[in-house]
Design a protein around this motif. Structure first.
Motif, PDB file in Angstrom:
ATOM      1  N   THR A 231       0.729  -1.038   0.168  1.00 29.69           N
ATOM      2  CA  THR A 231      -0.033   0.001  -0.130  1.00 29.69           C
ATOM      3  C   THR A 231       0.887   1.099  -0.252  1.00 29.69           C
ATOM      4  OG1 THR A 231      -0.052   0.264   2.357  1.00 29.69           O
ATOM      5  CG2 THR A 231      -1.586  -1.197   1.435  1.00 29.69           C
TER       6      THR A 231
ATOM      7  N   LYS B 208       1.299   3.229   2.385  1.00 32.97           N
ATOM      8  CA  LYS B 208       1.725   3.470   3.634  1.00 32.97           C
ATOM      9  C   LYS B 208       2.656   2.358   4.272  1.00 32.97           C
ATOM     10  CE  LYS B 208      -2.119   6.052   5.412  1.00 32.97           C
ATOM     11  NZ  LYS B 208      -3.158   6.433   6.370  1.00 32.97           N
TER      12      LYS B 208
ATOM     13  N   ASP C 258      -2.215  -2.092  11.575  1.00 31.01           N
ATOM     14  CA  ASP C 258      -2.916  -2.119  10.404  1.00 31.01           C
ATOM     15  C   ASP C 258      -2.425  -1.007   9.237  1.00 31.01           C
ATOM     16  OD1 ASP C 258      -4.197  -2.627   7.853  1.00 31.01           O
ATOM     17  OD2 ASP C 258      -6.029  -3.680   8.960  1.00 31.01           O
TER      18      ASP C 258
ATOM     19  N   ARG D  73      -3.655  -0.275   6.743  1.00 35.80           N
ATOM     20  CA  ARG D  73      -4.719   0.545   5.979  1.00 35.80           C
ATOM     21  C   ARG D  73      -5.710   1.237   7.064  1.00 35.80           C
ATOM     22  NH1 ARG D  73      -5.241  -5.724   3.816  1.00 35.80           N
ATOM     23  NH2 ARG D  73      -4.856  -5.843   6.241  1.00 35.80           N
ATOM     24  N   ALA D  74      -5.455   1.169   8.321  1.00 34.01           N
ATOM     25  CA  ALA D  74      -6.547   1.333   9.222  1.00 34.01           C
ATOM     26  C   ALA D  74      -6.576   3.032   8.877  1.00 34.01           C
ATOM     27  CB  ALA D  74      -6.109   1.058  10.749  1.00 34.01           C
ATOM     28  N   LYS D  75      -7.628   3.621   9.138  1.00 33.87           N
ATOM     29  CA  LYS D  75      -7.960   5.128   9.222  1.00 33.87           C
ATOM     30  C   LYS D  75      -7.181   5.798  10.497  1.00 33.87           C
ATOM     31  CE  LYS D  75     -11.820   5.168   6.366  1.00 33.87           C
ATOM     32  NZ  LYS D  75     -13.073   5.535   6.028  1.00 33.87           N
ATOM     33  N   PRO D  76      -6.674   6.754  10.523  1.00 30.00           N
ATOM     34  CA  PRO D  76      -5.895   7.446  11.660  1.00 30.00           C
ATOM     35  C   PRO D  76      -7.335   7.700  12.809  1.00 30.00           C
ATOM     36  CG  PRO D  76      -5.660   8.835   9.998  1.00 30.00           C
ATOM     37  CD  PRO D  76      -6.268   7.699   9.347  1.00 30.00           C
TER      38      PRO D  76
ATOM     39  N   SER E 239      -8.926   5.011  14.579  1.00 32.69           N
ATOM     40  CA  SER E 239      -9.483   3.994  14.416  1.00 32.69           C
ATOM     41  C   SER E 239      -8.846   2.842  14.976  1.00 32.69           C
ATOM     42  CB  SER E 239      -9.861   3.499  13.006  1.00 32.69           C
ATOM     43  OG  SER E 239      -8.720   3.029  12.317  1.00 32.69           O
TER      44      SER E 239
END
Length: 285
Positions: free
Chosen positions: A212, A214, A278, A280-283, A285
């Motif tokens: 990804t 990130k 993770d 892919r996790a949103k800040p 969360s």
């Protein structure tokens, strides 16, 4: 035989392919088509064949290819424990990777090339498959078997020490304690890798990695056992080896040159470590 009972090999392949597609649960209709048209027997050598069944072996009654269109392991080198792979498992893994036309695939541990051929068909046209095989005899067989697939190239060499080509997909069929740094760096943005993670004898897992923006997201998704990958299957004494529970909670892979291991680390192997974070996790969360 009763009239109408005997089936042609084409019908047998079609039913086999339908089973593969159903097990893969893929939305790509090409998967069934490819498994129906790539002849498995062409990659197994002359029959009768040796089927691995539990801890024993069974020989097919004849060289009729109908015998190998089942979810069975066919021995390629019984002494080394090398087989053609479980079709259900490979169909599911390939379906999970979702190869697309035009993508570049690197297949590590290609054996005699059966699943390399499946991948070559799925990335056609314009896509390529680079198939690495360390065993010289198997690599030569794979080269001959894949000659008719113009977009597949066989490399007789060590994929651990040889630089991999830039890849949209890396398909690994040998167990590693961690993916080498070179494999991760070879993944293009959005690229996917499936590998058998074997940080210890008691923790055999299949892991899906996605590159990804990130970092490298990872998803351990099932138990899996493959023969060890020479050069990448033994942990050094300084390694942090996870329990099965810790390994299952891993959600990302990091290179120590980019980020030092922190309290989220589930496993550390030299230049590579696994984390519960993770990417892919949103800040928040």
């Amino acid at each position: 035989m009763f009239a109408g009972v005997m089936s042609s090999i084409e019908d047998i392949r079609k039913f086999y392919a339908r089973l593969m597609a159903a097990n893969a649960a893929s939305s790509d209709p090409r998967l069934e088509e490819v498994f129906a048209t790539v002849p498995r027997e062409a990659f197994l050598g002359p029959g009768p064949w040796t089927i691995v069944a539990g801890s024993g072996k069974v020989t097919t009654p004849s060289a009729d290819p109908a015998h190998i269109y089942q979810n069975v392991l066919v021995a390629l080198d019984a002494d080394k424990g090398i087989n053609n792979g479980e079709p259900f498992l490979h169909a599911m893994w390939i379906g999970k990777l979702a190869p697309k036309p035009g993508e570049a695939v690197t297949h590590i541990g290609a054996g005699t090339g059966y699943y390399s051929a499946v991948l070559a068909r799925l990335v056609s046209p314009r896509g390529t498959v680079t198939a690495f095989e360390l065993d010289g005899r198997l690599a030569e067989l794979a080269r001959k078997n894949l000659e008719i697939y113009g977009n597949a190239t066989v490399v007789h060499g060590d994929a651990v020490t040889t630089p991999l080509p830039p890849s949209d997909i890396i398909y690994v069929n040998a167990g590693v304690v961690a993916p080498p740094v070179g494999w991760l760096k070879a993944l293009r943005p959005g690229g996917r890798m499936i590998f058998p993670w074997r940080p210890s004898e008691r923790v055999p897992l299949a892991v899906m990695v996605t590159r990804t923006e990130k970092g490298f997201a990872c998803d351990p998704f099932m138990r899996s056992w493959f023969i060890p990958c020479i050069g990448a299957s033994v942990a050094d004494l300084a390694a942090k080896i996870p329990t099965r529970e810790q390994a299952m909670r891993s959600r990302s892979i990091w290179l120590t040159q980019h980020k030092a291991p922190d309290r989220t680390a589930t496993a550390i192997f030299g230049d590579v470590w696994f984390s519960t974070k993770d990417v892919r996790a949103k800040p928040g969360s």
